[in-house]
Design an enzyme around this catalytic site. Structure first.
Site, mmCIF file in Angstrom:
data_model
loop_
_atom_site.group_PDB
_atom_site.id
_atom_site.type_symbol
_atom_site.label_atom_id
_atom_site.label_comp_id
_atom_site.label_asym_id
_atom_site.label_seq_id
_atom_site.Cartn_x
_atom_site.Cartn_y
_atom_site.Cartn_z
ATOM 1 C CB THR A 1 -0.890 0.046 1.258
ATOM 2 O OG1 THR A 1 -0.075 0.353 2.408
ATOM 3 C CG2 THR A 1 -1.593 -1.292 1.488
ATOM 4 C CE LYS B 1 7.979 5.760 -2.854
ATOM 5 N NZ LYS B 1 7.324 4.694 -3.629
ATOM 6 C CD GLU C 1 16.681 -3.634 -3.474
ATOM 7 O OE1 GLU C 1 16.877 -2.480 -3.898
ATOM 8 O OE2 GLU C 1 17.532 -4.280 -2.839
ATOM 9 C CG LEU D 1 15.766 -1.360 -11.274
ATOM 10 C CD1 LEU D 1 16.119 0.080 -11.647
ATOM 11 C CD2 LEU D 1 16.345 -2.332 -12.283
ATOM 12 C CE LYS E 1 10.590 5.878 -5.912
ATOM 13 N NZ LYS E 1 10.296 5.755 -7.356
ATOM 14 N N GLY F 1 5.947 0.070 -12.516
ATOM 15 C CA GLY F 1 5.071 -0.934 -13.128
ATOM 16 C C GLY F 1 4.761 -2.051 -12.149
#
Length: 815
Positions: A555, A579, A606, A613, A682, A797
């Site tokens: 979520t 995040k 991750e 990635l 990020k 995606g």
């Protein structure tokens, strides 16, 4: 001569009794057979209960008696032809005697141990008679012999001690002259040397069979029950438990003592004395191998542990105090006090400091034990030399059993570390000098998880079960479920990981299946699901209490992220693409890292940066290997990269953002992406992973949006402002085109500072040709000072984000 014993379940129904008779007929083709039978399944408990009701002057005892009467009459009617009326007459006479006994108990309001023995003996006496008469009615050469005429005991009622000299003489004399092919003996029952009716204690039917086998020195004793031998663990709790082919007598006694109910511990001793093998078989599956107990055992290289077992309903009592140190006699007085109250000690351990003695007993004796011990040590307690006895309940004992454990190093370490990793707290530990048994006291609610995780550790070395709980069943969640279903067989075969999804929740409903949700039709199960809430989901995960549990957050909800610390404290791993937790306050980020370390529980995220990635993993590997990251340059927003790769003077910005949202590259609220806050989060996470302690406010966010865009109050209003501000965006594009540059939203971290913003990237720069939704990160380090280490690929995606989450789950499985 062969001796077989059949338990209560084996004679608990018409079909089972017919199966017993079939087995006996087959065995009698080659030798004479002695068959010891228990009471019909459940009858002994019913007799004890009806006696208690009568003693308590509860008139329900009459109905309870009728139920006992009816169950036996139904057996006779189904097994024996109606013409044999004498059988019904005999049984009715015995049942009348039982009723008279109960009426007497009702009148005198007392159930003595001697009367209790007389009461429960009806079970075996009736079952053995019915089975013998059934065989006779079918032309089988069988006779019933009352064990009370053979087995002689003392007068210690409810658990009488056998007088072997007289007993062995009786058994040898009788069977020397008996000429029937099959002899049926009631188990459990006996008679004292004074002629009083006694019993051998619960499980005494096994003991009866062993006594007879030893007296006649038969080649093998067969114990027939409802399972195919003694299992590596209780198959009702551990589905992967399997029968043990061979056990030593000592291993069998340890397993029996610690809860393996297929064998009664004293049974082993008469057979052990004469080295008579004991073969445990399944009445309903007679062709299965079962377990052989003898002087021989088998040891595998894989594990020296032969079985894992448990005893429930344990109370742990602790006698402690500074006045015990160096003073002899405390242990003697303690154990004498318990012995006087006939309280059996199941478990004992003492600290080398002599400051405390800890022991486990049956919970039903806890109050009696406390009263007796506090009275015995009343003087010492009053002088504060010792404390009043401390009683803890709601406990169980688990034990690893195996003769050969002493020859293998690290068994205890593996046991305790395995329990610790799954948040199973150990209250006390005991290990004998023989190293055949390692025992631990744990909370009874943890027994199932403990048995399963230990069984997996010692018996299922090749396969590790992961139990996954998912919150957030949107695009990414659906892709993750599909990937798990698609790769299930591959993971189990190649990586030896069994991934099961146990719980799922969306914003409205949640579903659970302790055995694993069927992933072929999981969506249909939501139609009948309970209402979803985060507290309820957490409670359910904790209550199910499965080993190797993993909570997966898919979520963007702050409320969900606030639960991470609760899961980690329960030793439940957390995997998150959300995040918010890692980009919130540094204090919260550090707390989660510390909890993960303290509870030895993975916290993996991750997908917080770069979807699937390996960006965070690469950074952590650089740091762990001793390298020092000097700066980071990155394009970290797949959505913004998609937008600026598709925006031009031939399109409009509004439609490009709409397309990005439609194709799933932006958050449901595109302002999170376009405002730069997502990229700021990020780079903040990467900065923290690199050792920085900065907050989100420390990130220099150079937004390319207009003030009108930023002040929009809703998503719809935001899209309207994109249209009205189109000229602003076209101006940005025109400037980049004039300078032969590409627009990229770039994050930078250097010298403890970070910034994010739209940049014009010149041709030849690694960012220039970044296409579609791709991300790229360049790590400049002491080892990569000029040519950076680059991680590049799809950064947005549903598929790639799901694969990143899946990779974290697999990483936990490989740990």
């Amino acid at each position: 001569m062969k001796v077989l014993k059949f338990g209560g379940t084996s004679v608990g129904s018409v079909n089972n009794i017919n199966q017993v008779i079939s087995i006996l007929e087959d065995k009698s083709k080659t030798d004479k057979v002695i068959c010891v039978v228990s009471a019909v399944g459940g009858i002994t408990d019913k007799l004890l209960n009806v006696g208690y009701l009568a003693q308590s002057k509860n008139n329900d005892y009459k109905d309870a008696f009728i139920a006992i009467q009816r169950s036996h009459i139904k057996l006779i009617e189904a097994l024996i032809p109606k013409k044999n009326k004498e059988v019904i007459t005999y049984v009715e006479t015995k049942l009348k005697a039982l009723k008279d006994l109960l009426d007497g108990l009702y009148l005198i309001n007392e159930l003595s141990p001697q009367t209790s023995d007389k009461l429960v003996s009806f079970g075996e006496l009736l079952s053995s008679y019915i089975i013998a008469e059934t065989m006779k009615s079918r032309g089988i050469h069988a006779e019933r012999k009352n064990s009370q005429e053979l087995i002689v005991t003392n007068s210690d009622f409810t658990k009488a001690e056998v007088i072997y000299k007289a007993t062995n003489t009786n058994i040898k004399t009788y069977f020397k002259s008996a000429n029937q092919d099959i002899t049926i003996l009631p188990g459990f029952v006996s008679k004292s040397n004074l002629g009083e009716l006694t019993t051998l204690g619960r499980g005494g039917s096994d003991f009866t069979a062993a006594i007879v086998a030893a007296a006649l020195k038969v080649k093998q004793l067969e114990i027939w029950t409802d399972v195919s031998g003694m299992y590596t663990a209780n198959p009702k709790l551990v589905k992967h438990g399997y029968p043990i082919k061979r056990l030593s007598y000592q291993e069998a006694m340890e397993l029996s003592h610690f809860g393996a109910k297929v064998l009664y511990p004293p049974t082993v001793q008469p057979a052990l004395d004469l080295n008579i093998p004991i073969h445990i078989k399944n009445t309903l599956k007679p062709d299965e191998q079962g377990t052989v107990i003898s002087t021989e055992t088998e040891t595998t290289i894989v594990s020296p542990v032969k079985g894992i077992t448990n005893i429930n309903d344990i109370a742990l009592l602790t006698l402690q105090g500074s006045g015990m140190v160096g003073i002899p006699g405390f242990s003697k007085r303690l154990f004498e006090t318990l012995a006087q109250e006939k309280i059996n000690i199941i478990f004992i351990t003492q600290a080398s400091s002599e400051h405390s003695i800890c022991f486990g007993i049956d919970i039903k004796n806890a109050d009696l034990a406390k009263t007796a011990i506090d009275t015995a040590f009343e003087n010492e307690i009053s002088l504060h030399k010792i404390d009043p006895i401390l009683v803890e309940d709601q406990l169980s004992i688990i034990a690893l059993i195996g003769d050969n454990m002493k020859n293998f190093q690290g068994i205890s370490g593996k046991m305790f570390s395995t329990l610790g990793k799954n948040n199973i707290n150990i209250r006390a530990i005991a290990q004998g000098a023989s190293e055949r048994n390692i025992s631990a006291v744990i909370n009874k609610n943890d027994v199932k998880k403990a048995l399963n995780v230990l069984h997996e550790r010692f018996f299922e070395v090749k396969t590790k079960q992961l139990n996954v709980f998912i919150v957030g069943i949107g695009n990414v969640g659906e892709k993750l479920i599909d990937q798990i279903a698609q790769q299930y067989n591959f993971l189990k075969k190649k990586l030896k990981i069994d991934v099961r999804i146990i719980g799922m929740a969306n914003s409205k409903k949640m579903i659970f299946n302790e055995d694993g949700i069927n992933l072929n039709d999981w969506t249909a199960q939501f139609h009948f699901a309970e209402k979803s809430n985060l507290q309820g989901f957490f409670n359910k995960v904790v209550d199910i209490n499965l080993r190797n549990s993993i909570f997966v957050d898919i979520t963007a909800n702050e409320g969900v992220s606030n639960w991470y610390d609760d899961y980690l404290k329960q030793s439940i791993a957390v995997v998150a693409c959300n995040k918010i937790a890692c980009s919130g306050t540094y204090e919260n980020y550090k707390k989660l890292q510390d909890l993960s370390l303290s509870y030895n529980t993975p916290f993996l995220y991750e997908t917080n940066v770069g979807a699937g990635l390996p960006i965070i993993n690469t950074l952590n590997n650089l740091i762990a290997s001793g390298d020092k990251v000097t700066s980071i340059q990155a394009v970290l927003s797949g959505s913004l990269n998609f937008v600026f790769n598709n925006f031009s003077d031939r399109t409009n910005f509004h439609d490009t953002v709409k397309r990005a949202q439609f194709e799933g590259y932006t958050e449901p609220d595109p302002r999170i992406d376009l405002s730069g806050i997502d990229v700021a989060r990020k780079i903040l996470i990467l900065a923290r992973e690199n050792g920085g302690s900065m907050e989100i406010e420390n990130i220099d966010n150079q937004s390319f949006l207009t003030q009108t865009n930023l002040e929009s109050s809703t998503v719809d209003n935001f899209y309207k402002t994109l249209k009205t501000e189109e000229a602003h965006f076209q101006k940005l594009y025109a400037s980049a085109k004039a300078n032969n540059c590409q627009l990229k939203y770039v994050a930078e971290y250097k010298n403890g500072k970070a910034k994010v913003g739209l940049r014009e990237i010149p041709e030849g720069h690694p960012f220039y040709n970044l296409e579609g939704k791709d991300n790229i990160v360049m790590f400049y380090t002491e080892r990569y000072p000029e040519q950076p280490l680059i991680v590049k690929g799809a950064g947005a995606g549903a598929d790639v984000t799901a694969s990143g989450l899946f990779a974290d789950i697999i990483k936990i499985g490989n740990k």
